[in-house]
Each structure stands twice: as C-alpha cells, then as structure tokens.
Design an enzyme around this catalytic site. Structure first.
Site, PDB file in Angstrom:
ATOM      1  N   GLY A   1      42.535  41.742  63.784  1.00 10.32           N
ATOM      2  CA  GLY A   1      43.797  42.454  63.825  1.00 10.32           C
ATOM      3  C   GLY A   1      43.625  43.825  64.429  1.00 10.32           C
TER       4      GLY A   1
ATOM      5  N   GLU B   1      32.576  44.995  59.589  1.00 15.95           N
ATOM      6  CA  GLU B   1      32.176  45.842  60.710  1.00 15.95           C
ATOM      7  C   GLU B   1      31.678  47.190  60.204  1.00 15.95           C
ATOM      8  OE1 GLU B   1      33.875  47.204  65.069  1.00 15.95           O
ATOM      9  OE2 GLU B   1      35.277  46.573  63.508  1.00 15.95           O
TER      10      GLU B   1
ATOM     11  N   ARG C   1      40.404  26.502  22.077  1.00 12.59           N
ATOM     12  CA  ARG C   1      41.443  27.065  21.221  1.00 12.59           C
ATOM     13  C   ARG C   1      41.409  26.373  19.866  1.00 12.59           C
ATOM     14  NH1 ARG C   1      46.860  29.222  21.652  1.00 12.59           N
ATOM     15  NH2 ARG C   1      47.416  29.784  19.509  1.00 12.59           N
TER      16      ARG C   1
ATOM     17  N   GLU D   1      41.335  59.200  62.686  1.00 11.97           N
ATOM     18  CA  GLU D   1      42.318  58.230  63.146  1.00 11.97           C
ATOM     19  C   GLU D   1      43.739  58.787  63.231  1.00 11.97           C
ATOM     20  OE1 GLU D   1      40.503  53.950  61.543  1.00 11.97           O
ATOM     21  OE2 GLU D   1      42.088  54.963  60.405  1.00 11.97           O
TER      22      GLU D   1
ATOM     23  N   THR E   1      40.184  44.014  57.030  1.00 13.92           N
ATOM     24  CA  THR E   1      39.060  44.223  56.114  1.00 13.92           C
ATOM     25  C   THR E   1      39.471  43.919  54.676  1.00 13.92           C
ATOM     26  OG1 THR E   1      38.126  45.917  57.564  1.00 13.92           O
ATOM     27  CG2 THR E   1      37.368  45.892  55.283  1.00 13.92           C
TER      28      THR E   1
ATOM     29  N   ARG F   1      42.144  34.151  20.365  1.00 13.90           N
ATOM     30  CA  ARG F   1      42.039  32.804  20.917  1.00 13.90           C
ATOM     31  C   ARG F   1      41.350  32.834  22.274  1.00 13.90           C
ATOM     32  NH1 ARG F   1      48.277  33.737  20.660  1.00 13.90           N
ATOM     33  NH2 ARG F   1      47.356  35.121  19.139  1.00 13.90           N
TER      34      ARG F   1
ATOM     35  N   ASP G   1      51.690  29.177  27.240  1.00  9.20           N
ATOM     36  CA  ASP G   1      53.068  29.069  26.764  1.00  9.20           C
ATOM     37  C   ASP G   1      54.007  28.764  27.921  1.00  9.20           C
ATOM     38  OD1 ASP G   1      52.800  29.625  23.958  1.00  9.20           O
ATOM     39  OD2 ASP G   1      52.399  31.712  24.492  1.00  9.20           O
TER      40      ASP G   1
ATOM     41  N   GLY H   1      44.317  49.139  61.329  1.00  4.40           N
ATOM     42  CA  GLY H   1      45.260  49.283  60.230  1.00  4.40           C
ATOM     43  C   GLY H   1      46.035  48.028  59.879  1.00  4.40           C
TER      44      GLY H   1
ATOM     45  N   ASP I   1      45.519  30.867  25.587  1.00  2.00           N
ATOM     46  CA  ASP I   1      46.867  30.698  25.060  1.00  2.00           C
ATOM     47  C   ASP I   1      47.772  30.348  26.234  1.00  2.00           C
ATOM     48  OD1 ASP I   1      48.982  30.712  23.271  1.00  2.00           O
ATOM     49  OD2 ASP I   1      49.371  32.852  23.523  1.00  2.00           O
TER      50      ASP I   1
END
Length: 378
Positions: A183, A207, A83, A319, A190, A94, A99, A186, A97
């Site tokens: 798991g 998989e 910077r 599914e 993954t 820059r 802040d 759903g 930055d």
C-alpha cells in the site's frame, strides 16, 4: 431450517482465560454455525460476586439450530471446556460462560431460556462488546438500539479494552506460504500485516525503514538524496528477503510481509531522474531474479485525504511535509505495476472508509476479502 442470526456473549475468569475464549469460538464455529463477527476482548471485574476479573467478548453467529437446540449446544460446550455448575444460587467463577443475547428478533420467555437475555441492558460487560459488532441492533422488547442501551446503562464497573484477539477461521492460511500486504505511505499495511501474523501465528517480515539514514534527508531534498535512498533501500530489502525468506519453503512456514521488494522499482521510478532510474532498474533486475515471489499480493488502497490524515496521526516528523502530489504518483505507480501482472496473484482492497484497527467487523471484512482472493487463485 433457514439460517438464523444469533448474538452470543462469552466470558471467562478461571485459568487461561484467553485460551478458554478461543476454544469456545472454535467449538461454536464447528458445532453451532459460522462465526460472522467477533468483538474485541474486554477485561471487567466479576459481576454480582467476588472473584477474579473476566475477559468478555461477543459473537455474531449464523446457525440453523433452533433457540432451544442452540442453548443445548452452548451448555455442552461449556461443560466440555470445564464449566462446573452448582446447585447453589448466585454467581461464581467459571472457565467459560456462554449466553444467548439475541436470536433474530424473537422473544422467548420459557423457564430455561429467555431471549433477549433479560439482564443484557444492565451489564456493561455485555453491552460494550455487543456494541462493538452490533451497535444498531434493536432490542425487540425495549425498542432501543444496543448503542442506546449502552449510553443509558447505569452499570459503573470499569471495563478495559485489551490487545487480545479472538481466534477465527476466516483466513485460510493453510493455502498460503507467503502473503504480501502492500500500500501507499500511511495505508495501514504494517498494521494489517502485524495483526494477521499475530492472529494466525504467521512469521512477520517488516520493512526496516526506520534505520535508513537517508530517509529524513530525502524528504528535505529529494533531488539530492533520491538515488542513495533508493539504493540503500534496495540493498536492505534484498538482504532482508535473503535472510528471512530463503528457507521458508523448506519448513512450509506461513509468512506475511508488509512490502514486496518490487516496491523498490515503483518508488524509484517516481523519485529518480531518467538516467539514474535506468541504472537502478538494471541492478534491480539482477537482484529480483533471486527473491521468492508471494503467493498472494494484497494492495490496500486509501484515498489521498485519508493517507494524509494517517501520516499526520502517526507523527513521524520527516513525513509531515509529504505532498498530496507525491502520494498520487506513488499510488499510480502501484496501480500501473498491478495492471502488468498476469502471473502474480493480486487483489486490490479499498480501505478508505473502514478502520480495521478499531472496528473488529472492518477487520473481519478485510480478512474475508483476502480469503476470497485466496479461493479465486487456488
């Protein structure tokens, strides 16, 4: 000094912007304090001057530095990362930055330091990342939450969420060779495995279910296609593990997979008739002796209602007719298997009420849970 909570805005519009942000996060972690939360990364146009677009984010940091010492450290980090500050008035491009947005609930009005940042309520590129990690934080002067300030902000600049992530040091992958994220259907295994591999430079093993020709047929006629489906999965998983994991110990690679080969036995026990399962288990036991076992096995638990919502959302046609009863049986199969594990390092994490893809704080919560499991098993 007691640890205090500070919120810091970070941005870059010169050079390798993402690299500059990650370098800043690492420096803050090393020199300022624990980076407890990082927002997603947004791209925004330059504010107040003509220049290249910025990448912007926000951090929540626990530090024992006073506000003035914190400012000194941030200025030092900025300078070290390239910077260059000029004596000219106005804004400019820059490399980095940094802040201070908030420091606990303190109100500071000094010549070189003003906290809360006096313009944060006017800047969308500050409020959007900040709301990602601290929507309920109350501005001590304006008496509004960050979410309210964001809703009220008059800034009309376009702000776009990116796919970039900020590096953090939450997950201690140096203590892992091989991590498995498991798991139910759903559950998000993954997605989590992919995110961890990308963020921590891991080798990803997924998989290969999409190419299985028996899978759509199985969901239409389970009794007819269960055995060929499970056998084809077993053969493919064994081949993939042989190819992808056979040499990772030699090179000390960090590997993260979205399944463990033992899932073959869990699903087969649910789907196969007794005689078929007996034959399947014999074949499985022969193969299972040859595969590498994970250092840590994470099971993501999702309640059945959430699983069905996720399955519907991702929209795989074959599914959509999965029954709640089938998901319950699969979950029970996993839990029964986990209960029998005395040597394998296992942790169950309930993700039913979190969204680690959309909410970075939820993702970091998951990482801390995994890291706690690593520490317990070290």
């Amino acid at each position: 000094m007691k640890q205090q909570q500070a919120y810091i805005s970070i941005g870059s519009n010169l050079g390798n912007r993402h690299q500059h942000l990650n370098a800043a996060v690492s420096a803050i972690e090393d020199e300022v304090g624990n980076v407890e939360a990082t927002s997603v990364v947004y791209e925004t146009p330059a504010w107040g001057f003509k220049g290249a677009p910025f990448l912007n984010a926000a951090l929540r940091v626990k530090t024992d530095l006073s506000p003035s010492r914190l400012l000194e450290k941030l200025l030092t980090i900025e300078k070290r990362l390239g910077r260059v500050r000029s004596n000219e008035t106005g804004y400019s491009s820059r490399t980095i930055d940094l802040d201070i947005l908030f420091y606990e609930d303190e109100i500071i009005n000094e010549q070189l330091l003003k906290v809360p940042h006096p313009k944060l309520q006017d800047r969308l590129f500050v409020l959007k990342p900040l709301a990602n990690i601290a929507p309920s934080k109350v501005h001590p002067v304006l008496s509004k939450t960050v979410k309210q300030l964001l809703d009220d902000c008059k800034d009309t600049d376009t702000i776009a969420q990116t796919d970039l992530s900020l590096k953090n040091n939450i997950l201690q992958t140096s203590k892992l060779n091989y991590l498995v994220i498991e798991g139910n259907i759903g559950a998000g295994k993954t997605s989590l495995a992919t995110k961890i591999a990308n963020d921590y430079n891991g080798k990803l093993v997924l998989e290969r279910f999409a190419d299985n020709p028996f899978l759509p047929k199985f969901y239409k006629d389970q009794s007819r296609y269960a055995f060929p489906l499970e056998m084809s999965f077993l053969a493919d998983r064994y081949q993939q593990f042989s190819d992808d994991l056979s040499q990772f110990d030699l090179f000390s690679d960090f590997v993260v997979a979205d399944y463990d080969i033992y899932k073959s036995l869990i699903f087969a026990k649910v789907t196969l008739a007794e005689e078929e399962f007996s034959l399947y288990r014999t074949i499985f036991n022969i193969m299972y002796k040859e595969v590498v076992k994970p250092d840590l096995y994470i099971y993501l638990y999702q309640n059945t209602k959430r699983l069905l919502q996720n399955i519907k959302k991702r929209g795989r046609g074959y599914e959509q007719d999965i029954s709640p009863e089938y998901l319950v049986k699969i979950n029970n199969g996993y839990l029964d298997y986990i209960k029998t594990q005395t040597e394998k390092k296992v942790a169950i994490i309930d993700v039913s009420e979190i969204d680690f893809l959309s909410n970075n704080s939820d993702y970091e919560f998951l990482l801390r849970q995994i890291n706690d499991a690593i520490k317990r098993e070290s």
